[in-house]
Design an enzyme around this catalytic site. Structure first.
Site, PDB file in Angstrom:
ATOM      1  N   PHE A  99       0.843  -1.188   0.000  1.00 55.07           N
ATOM      2  CA  PHE A  99       0.000   0.000   0.000  1.00 55.07           C
ATOM      3  C   PHE A  99       0.884   1.246   0.000  1.00 55.07           C
ATOM      4  O   PHE A  99       2.011   1.238   0.504  1.00 55.07           O
ATOM      5  CB  PHE A  99      -0.916  -0.019   1.230  1.00 55.07           C
ATOM      6  CG  PHE A  99      -1.882   1.131   1.292  1.00 55.07           C
ATOM      7  CD1 PHE A  99      -2.802   1.337   0.280  1.00 55.07           C
ATOM      8  CD2 PHE A  99      -1.879   1.993   2.362  1.00 55.07           C
ATOM      9  CE1 PHE A  99      -3.700   2.401   0.325  1.00 55.07           C
ATOM     10  CE2 PHE A  99      -2.770   3.056   2.436  1.00 55.07           C
ATOM     11  CZ  PHE A  99      -3.677   3.259   1.411  1.00 55.07           C
ATOM     12  N   ASP A 170       6.319  -3.722   8.464  1.00 51.36           N
ATOM     13  CA  ASP A 170       4.967  -3.246   8.185  1.00 51.36           C
ATOM     14  C   ASP A 170       4.046  -4.460   8.251  1.00 51.36           C
ATOM     15  O   ASP A 170       4.024  -5.288   7.342  1.00 51.36           O
ATOM     16  CB  ASP A 170       4.922  -2.578   6.803  1.00 51.36           C
ATOM     17  CG  ASP A 170       3.555  -1.988   6.483  1.00 51.36           C
ATOM     18  OD1 ASP A 170       2.563  -2.371   7.139  1.00 51.36           O
ATOM     19  OD2 ASP A 170       3.469  -1.160   5.552  1.00 51.36           O
ATOM     20  N   HIS A 173      -1.072  -6.322   7.433  1.00 54.19           N
ATOM     21  CA  HIS A 173      -1.831  -7.501   7.002  1.00 54.19           C
ATOM     22  C   HIS A 173      -1.544  -8.714   7.883  1.00 54.19           C
ATOM     23  O   HIS A 173      -1.907  -9.821   7.497  1.00 54.19           O
ATOM     24  CB  HIS A 173      -1.433  -7.893   5.576  1.00 54.19           C
ATOM     25  CG  HIS A 173      -1.925  -6.975   4.519  1.00 54.19           C
ATOM     26  ND1 HIS A 173      -1.835  -7.263   3.175  1.00 54.19           N
ATOM     27  CD2 HIS A 173      -2.514  -5.766   4.580  1.00 54.19           C
ATOM     28  CE1 HIS A 173      -2.339  -6.289   2.465  1.00 54.19           C
ATOM     29  NE2 HIS A 173      -2.756  -5.357   3.295  1.00 54.19           N
ATOM     30  N   GLN A 196      -7.318  -0.265  10.673  1.00 53.31           N
ATOM     31  CA  GLN A 196      -8.317   0.331   9.779  1.00 53.31           C
ATOM     32  C   GLN A 196      -9.400  -0.695   9.463  1.00 53.31           C
ATOM     33  O   GLN A 196      -9.232  -1.893   9.701  1.00 53.31           O
ATOM     34  CB  GLN A 196      -7.608   0.830   8.506  1.00 53.31           C
ATOM     35  CG  GLN A 196      -8.463   1.621   7.550  1.00 53.31           C
ATOM     36  CD  GLN A 196      -9.111   0.748   6.495  1.00 53.31           C
ATOM     37  OE1 GLN A 196      -8.699  -0.372   6.256  1.00 53.31           O
ATOM     38  NE2 GLN A 196     -10.136   1.287   5.865  1.00 53.31           N
ATOM     39  N   LYS A 199      -8.883  -4.318   8.061  1.00 54.98           N
ATOM     40  CA  LYS A 199      -7.858  -5.169   8.648  1.00 54.98           C
ATOM     41  C   LYS A 199      -8.469  -6.270   9.519  1.00 54.98           C
ATOM     42  O   LYS A 199      -9.637  -6.258   9.858  1.00 54.98           O
ATOM     43  CB  LYS A 199      -6.879  -4.327   9.464  1.00 54.98           C
ATOM     44  CG  LYS A 199      -6.204  -3.216   8.663  1.00 54.98           C
ATOM     45  CD  LYS A 199      -5.522  -3.754   7.407  1.00 54.98           C
ATOM     46  CE  LYS A 199      -4.699  -2.705   6.698  1.00 54.98           C
ATOM     47  NZ  LYS A 199      -5.508  -1.657   6.041  1.00 54.98           N
ATOM     48  N   ARG A 228       6.507  15.272  24.019  1.00 56.60           N
ATOM     49  CA  ARG A 228       6.595  15.204  25.478  1.00 56.60           C
ATOM     50  C   ARG A 228       7.486  14.044  25.918  1.00 56.60           C
ATOM     51  O   ARG A 228       7.759  13.128  25.151  1.00 56.60           O
ATOM     52  CB  ARG A 228       5.203  15.031  26.087  1.00 56.60           C
ATOM     53  CG  ARG A 228       4.250  16.184  25.841  1.00 56.60           C
ATOM     54  CD  ARG A 228       2.922  15.950  26.555  1.00 56.60           C
ATOM     55  NE  ARG A 228       2.035  17.096  26.424  1.00 56.60           N
ATOM     56  CZ  ARG A 228       1.032  17.183  25.548  1.00 56.60           C
ATOM     57  NH1 ARG A 228       0.792  16.164  24.732  1.00 56.60           N
ATOM     58  NH2 ARG A 228       0.273  18.248  25.488  1.00 56.60           N
ATOM     59  N   TYR A 235       3.489  20.492  29.604  1.00 59.19           N
ATOM     60  CA  TYR A 235       3.820  21.484  28.571  1.00 59.19           C
ATOM     61  C   TYR A 235       5.321  21.621  28.340  1.00 59.19           C
ATOM     62  O   TYR A 235       5.797  22.652  27.871  1.00 59.19           O
ATOM     63  CB  TYR A 235       3.192  22.839  28.924  1.00 59.19           C
ATOM     64  CG  TYR A 235       1.690  22.813  28.764  1.00 59.19           C
ATOM     65  CD1 TYR A 235       1.104  22.699  27.506  1.00 59.19           C
ATOM     66  CD2 TYR A 235       0.854  22.864  29.874  1.00 59.19           C
ATOM     67  CE1 TYR A 235      -0.266  22.644  27.349  1.00 59.19           C
ATOM     68  CE2 TYR A 235      -0.528  22.804  29.730  1.00 59.19           C
ATOM     69  CZ  TYR A 235      -1.075  22.700  28.467  1.00 59.19           C
ATOM     70  OH  TYR A 235      -2.439  22.644  28.327  1.00 59.19           O
ATOM     71  N   ARG A 245      -2.150  10.203  19.046  1.00 53.30           N
ATOM     72  CA  ARG A 245      -2.659   9.323  20.087  1.00 53.30           C
ATOM     73  C   ARG A 245      -3.977   8.660  19.673  1.00 53.30           C
ATOM     74  O   ARG A 245      -4.835   9.276  19.057  1.00 53.30           O
ATOM     75  CB  ARG A 245      -2.877  10.110  21.385  1.00 53.30           C
ATOM     76  CG  ARG A 245      -1.617  10.751  21.951  1.00 53.30           C
ATOM     77  CD  ARG A 245      -1.936  11.437  23.279  1.00 53.30           C
ATOM     78  NE  ARG A 245      -2.945  12.475  23.120  1.00 53.30           N
ATOM     79  CZ  ARG A 245      -2.677  13.778  22.969  1.00 53.30           C
ATOM     80  NH1 ARG A 245      -1.421  14.196  22.951  1.00 53.30           N
ATOM     81  NH2 ARG A 245      -3.647  14.656  22.847  1.00 53.30           N
TER      82      ARG A 245
END
Length: 271
Positions: A99, A170, A173, A196, A199, A228, A235, A245
């Site tokens: 992909f 990766d 799959h 996604q 999947k 962070r 901060y 996230r």
């Protein structure tokens, strides 16, 4: 030859005549988990633990020490490359059959994807072709495990160790694919998974990054959480980072999906 002897595409009788099963598959486990998240009022990972717990459990399922819950499988690849300090002027070897996100993540960190051929037996990256493409600018090889078929991890781990390269797996799959008894994604510097909708395990969107190295884990977590550092002031942003996230909603749904997955994979293999 009768019509029953011919392939369906040539006019024969189809093997599958019933409707395909619904997807995604869900039941009261997802419903209960999502309702619990709603009632908790903690909908982002700063106020809850569903996403983090899912990522830990998923990493353990694949034999990795660390799991990071993230927005999607494209961002997990980008984060892996950034944590490995891949950037401008660097090259990453990527299989030509994958992909677009595999190469797109390389471009996202200002590096150059170098496409190489695949092994026709596995449909995964050809290790000899990858080695032939290595230059002085190569920093990593991205191995894509296609449709549950694992790339040759023995050869890839040896090659990357010998040439001083990062191996990024990766695994979009390959949820629940194992190599020599250990989950894919746990062999290289990082393993990247997509959740996604298409999947094997899904919350509509989402991703998980797994690894075994503490320092790489910390760099990846920082990149995905606005630069962070764990345990420091909210901060205090010590490096460039993005907000990648996963929500608690996704973590809740995926925990139920993970519980179901070990029962689904044997059935997939049988089919």
């Amino acid at each position: 030859m009768t019509s029953n002897d011919r392939a369906a595409i040539l006019g024969g009788r189809p093997l599958c005549v019933a409707p395909f099963p619904r997807w995604p598959i869900w039941d009261d486990r997802e419903r209960t988990a999502l309702a619990s998240t709603l009632d908790s009022g903690g909908w982002w990972d700063g106020d809850g633990d569903q996403a983090a717990e899912f990522a830990r459990d998923f990493a353990a399922y694949h034999g990795a020490a660390h799991g990071l819950a993230m927005t999607n499988g494209t961002h997990t690849l980008e984060t892996a490359l950034a944590a490995c300090d891949v950037g401008e002027g660097d090259e990453v070897i990527v299989p030509g059959m994958t992909f677009v996100a595999s190469a797109g993540a390389v471009l996202a960190v200002n590096a150059t994807p170098v496409l190489v051929d695949i092994d026709p037996g596995t449909l995964c990256i050809d290790v000899a072709a990858a080695e032939a493409a290595i230059t002085e600018r190569t920093r990593a090889i991205m191995a894509v495990h296609v449709a549950g078929s694992a790339a040759d991890l023995d050869a890839l781990v040896e090659l990357c160790a010998r040439r001083g390269l990062h191996l990024i797996e990766d695994c979009a799959h390959a949820h629940g694919t194992f190599w020599r008894g250990r989950g894919v994604g746990s062999w290289g510097s990082f393993g990247s998974f997509s959740m996604q909708s298409s999947k094997l395990m899904t919350a509509g969107e989402g991703g998980v990054l797994i690894c075994n190295d503490d320092q790489l884990r910390d760099l990846a977590r920082s990149y995905a959480n606005c630069g962070r550092v764990e345990g420091e002031w909210f901060y205090h942003h010590v490096r460039y980072g993005a907000n990648l996230r996963k929500t608690e909603w996704q973590g809740a749904a995926l925990s139920a999906q993970l519980e179901r997955s070990p029962h689904h994979n044997p059935r997939r293999n049988h089919n």
